[in-house]
Design a protein around this motif. Structure first.
Motif, PDB file in Angstrom:
ATOM      1  N   ALA A  70     -36.117 -10.607   3.659  1.00  9.22           N
ATOM      2  CA  ALA A  70     -36.655  -9.254   3.471  1.00  9.22           C
ATOM      3  C   ALA A  70     -35.532  -8.284   3.128  1.00  9.22           C
ATOM      4  CB  ALA A  70     -37.395  -8.805   4.719  1.00  9.22           C
ATOM      5  N   LEU A  71     -34.394  -8.417   3.799  1.00 11.94           N
ATOM      6  CA  LEU A  71     -33.246  -7.558   3.482  1.00 11.94           C
ATOM      7  C   LEU A  71     -32.791  -7.775   2.039  1.00 11.94           C
ATOM      8  CD1 LEU A  71     -31.078  -7.854   6.722  1.00 11.94           C
ATOM      9  CD2 LEU A  71     -32.362  -5.856   5.936  1.00 11.94           C
ATOM     10  N   ILE A  72     -32.740  -9.033   1.610  1.00 11.26           N
ATOM     11  CA  ILE A  72     -32.307  -9.348   0.246  1.00 11.26           C
ATOM     12  C   ILE A  72     -33.332  -8.846  -0.768  1.00 11.26           C
ATOM     13  CG2 ILE A  72     -31.819 -11.230  -1.363  1.00 11.26           C
ATOM     14  CD1 ILE A  72     -30.657 -12.755   1.109  1.00 11.26           C
ATOM     15  N   PHE A  73     -34.624  -8.995  -0.478  1.00 12.29           N
ATOM     16  CA  PHE A  73     -35.679  -8.532  -1.382  1.00 12.29           C
ATOM     17  C   PHE A  73     -35.575  -7.028  -1.600  1.00 12.29           C
ATOM     18  CE2 PHE A  73     -39.978  -7.006  -2.266  1.00 12.29           C
ATOM     19  CZ  PHE A  73     -40.304  -7.786  -3.368  1.00 12.29           C
ATOM     20  N   GLY A 119     -29.332  -0.488   0.400  1.00 15.00           N
ATOM     21  CA  GLY A 119     -27.892  -0.367   0.219  1.00 15.00           C
ATOM     22  C   GLY A 119     -27.129  -1.684   0.248  1.00 15.00           C
ATOM     23  N   LEU A 120     -27.826  -2.777   0.468  1.00 12.10           N
ATOM     24  CA  LEU A 120     -27.157  -4.076   0.537  1.00 12.10           C
ATOM     25  C   LEU A 120     -26.559  -4.467  -0.817  1.00 12.10           C
ATOM     26  CD1 LEU A 120     -26.563  -6.299   2.577  1.00 12.10           C
ATOM     27  CD2 LEU A 120     -28.736  -7.342   2.004  1.00 12.10           C
ATOM     28  N   ALA A 121     -27.250  -4.145  -1.908  1.00 10.04           N
ATOM     29  CA  ALA A 121     -26.731  -4.459  -3.244  1.00 10.04           C
ATOM     30  C   ALA A 121     -25.452  -3.684  -3.525  1.00 10.04           C
ATOM     31  CB  ALA A 121     -27.781  -4.150  -4.300  1.00 10.04           C
ATOM     32  N   LYS A 122     -25.433  -2.415  -3.126  1.00 15.31           N
ATOM     33  CA  LYS A 122     -24.260  -1.569  -3.363  1.00 15.31           C
ATOM     34  C   LYS A 122     -23.043  -2.064  -2.583  1.00 15.31           C
ATOM     35  CE  LYS A 122     -22.882   3.252  -3.311  1.00 15.31           C
ATOM     36  NZ  LYS A 122     -23.254   4.614  -2.929  1.00 15.31           N
ATOM     37  N   SER A 123     -23.288  -2.686  -1.438  1.00 12.74           N
ATOM     38  CA  SER A 123     -22.183  -3.177  -0.614  1.00 12.74           C
ATOM     39  C   SER A 123     -21.479  -4.377  -1.232  1.00 12.74           C
ATOM     40  CB  SER A 123     -22.693  -3.560   0.775  1.00 12.74           C
ATOM     41  OG  SER A 123     -23.441  -4.763   0.713  1.00 12.74           O
ATOM     42  N   GLY A 124     -22.154  -5.069  -2.151  1.00 10.19           N
ATOM     43  CA  GLY A 124     -21.572  -6.261  -2.764  1.00 10.19           C
ATOM     44  C   GLY A 124     -21.699  -7.508  -1.917  1.00 10.19           C
ATOM     45  N   ALA A 125     -22.529  -7.454  -0.886  1.00  9.91           N
ATOM     46  CA  ALA A 125     -22.675  -8.588   0.029  1.00  9.91           C
ATOM     47  C   ALA A 125     -23.514  -9.716  -0.556  1.00  9.91           C
ATOM     48  CB  ALA A 125     -23.293  -8.123   1.349  1.00  9.91           C
ATOM     49  N   ARG A 127     -29.817 -18.723 -10.235  1.00 10.67           N
ATOM     50  CA  ARG A 127     -30.886 -18.490  -9.266  1.00 10.67           C
ATOM     51  C   ARG A 127     -30.400 -18.563  -7.826  1.00 10.67           C
ATOM     52  NH1 ARG A 127     -35.607 -22.175  -9.882  1.00 10.67           N
ATOM     53  NH2 ARG A 127     -36.577 -20.614  -8.564  1.00 10.67           N
ATOM     54  N   LYS A 128     -29.166 -19.006  -7.638  1.00 14.37           N
ATOM     55  CA  LYS A 128     -28.621 -19.167  -6.285  1.00 14.37           C
ATOM     56  C   LYS A 128     -28.198 -17.814  -5.722  1.00 14.37           C
ATOM     57  CE  LYS A 128     -26.532 -22.844  -5.083  1.00 14.37           C
ATOM     58  NZ  LYS A 128     -27.284 -23.355  -3.967  1.00 14.37           N
ATOM     59  N   VAL A 129     -28.617 -17.561  -4.492  1.00 19.92           N
ATOM     60  CA  VAL A 129     -28.261 -16.328  -3.793  1.00 19.92           C
ATOM     61  C   VAL A 129     -27.281 -16.692  -2.691  1.00 19.92           C
ATOM     62  CG1 VAL A 129     -29.116 -14.418  -2.395  1.00 19.92           C
ATOM     63  CG2 VAL A 129     -30.496 -15.280  -4.287  1.00 19.92           C
ATOM     64  N   LEU A 130     -26.115 -16.062  -2.729  1.00 18.90           N
ATOM     65  CA  LEU A 130     -25.085 -16.295  -1.727  1.00 18.90           C
ATOM     66  C   LEU A 130     -24.785 -14.987  -0.999  1.00 18.90           C
ATOM     67  CD1 LEU A 130     -22.672 -18.417  -3.935  1.00 18.90           C
ATOM     68  CD2 LEU A 130     -24.283 -19.267  -2.231  1.00 18.90           C
ATOM     69  N   ILE A 131     -24.337 -15.115   0.228  1.00 15.02           N
ATOM     70  CA  ILE A 131     -24.009 -13.954   1.034  1.00 15.02           C
ATOM     71  C   ILE A 131     -22.516 -13.955   1.323  1.00 15.02           C
ATOM     72  CG2 ILE A 131     -24.411 -12.799   3.245  1.00 15.02           C
ATOM     73  CD1 ILE A 131     -27.154 -14.256   3.232  1.00 15.02           C
ATOM     74  N   ASP A 132     -21.863 -12.855   0.978  1.00 15.42           N
ATOM     75  CA  ASP A 132     -20.456 -12.665   1.330  1.00 15.42           C
ATOM     76  C   ASP A 132     -20.461 -12.149   2.767  1.00 15.42           C
ATOM     77  OD1 ASP A 132     -17.915 -11.505   1.813  1.00 15.42           O
ATOM     78  OD2 ASP A 132     -17.613 -11.233  -0.343  1.00 15.42           O
ATOM     79  N   GLU A 133     -20.042 -12.998   3.690  1.00 15.61           N
ATOM     80  CA  GLU A 133     -20.200 -12.698   5.107  1.00 15.61           C
ATOM     81  C   GLU A 133     -19.448 -11.448   5.548  1.00 15.61           C
ATOM     82  OE1 GLU A 133     -19.756 -16.027   7.715  1.00 15.61           O
ATOM     83  OE2 GLU A 133     -20.915 -17.334   6.400  1.00 15.61           O
ATOM     84  N   SER A 134     -18.223 -11.262   5.104  1.00 14.65           N
ATOM     85  CA  SER A 134     -17.459 -10.088   5.543  1.00 14.65           C
ATOM     86  C   SER A 134     -18.097  -8.798   5.033  1.00 14.65           C
ATOM     87  CB  SER A 134     -15.999 -10.188   5.107  1.00 14.65           C
ATOM     88  OG  SER A 134     -15.902 -10.231   3.702  1.00 14.65           O
ATOM     89  N   LYS A 135     -18.566  -8.791   3.797  1.00 14.65           N
ATOM     90  CA  LYS A 135     -19.215  -7.600   3.250  1.00 14.65           C
ATOM     91  C   LYS A 135     -20.566  -7.359   3.923  1.00 14.65           C
ATOM     92  CE  LYS A 135     -16.929  -7.609  -1.209  1.00 14.65           C
ATOM     93  NZ  LYS A 135     -17.091  -7.714  -2.659  1.00 14.65           N
ATOM     94  N   PHE A 136     -21.275  -8.437   4.255  1.00 15.46           N
ATOM     95  CA  PHE A 136     -22.563  -8.286   4.935  1.00 15.46           C
ATOM     96  C   PHE A 136     -22.376  -7.617   6.293  1.00 15.46           C
ATOM     97  CE2 PHE A 136     -25.924  -9.662   7.799  1.00 15.46           C
ATOM     98  CZ  PHE A 136     -27.051  -9.328   7.072  1.00 15.46           C
TER      99      PHE A 136
END
Length: 66
Positions: A24-27, A33-39, A45-54
């Protein structure tokens, strides 16, 4: 070098963020603001999470709520 995890890997490592909640956060990343953070990193099609930015984004959300 950033630590990148898939959504499933991230939820396995961080049980405080359940799969549905994280999706839901990614959607809604452009409105919360999650997109702006660069996380969120997308490769095709692969979605990855940058843990430190998240977690920096989570910390910012906590500061904004106070």
């Amino acid at each position: 070098m950033p630590v990148l995890s898939t959504v499933n890997q991230f939820t396995a490592k961080q049980p405080a963020f359940p799969l549905g909640g994280l999706r839901a956060l990614i959607f809604n990343e452009h409105t919360n603001g999650l997109a702006k953070s660069g996380a969120i990193v997308r490769i095709g099609r692969k979605v990855l999470i940058d843990e430190s930015k998240f977690f920096a984004w989570v910390s910012d959300q906590n500061k904004a709520a106070v």
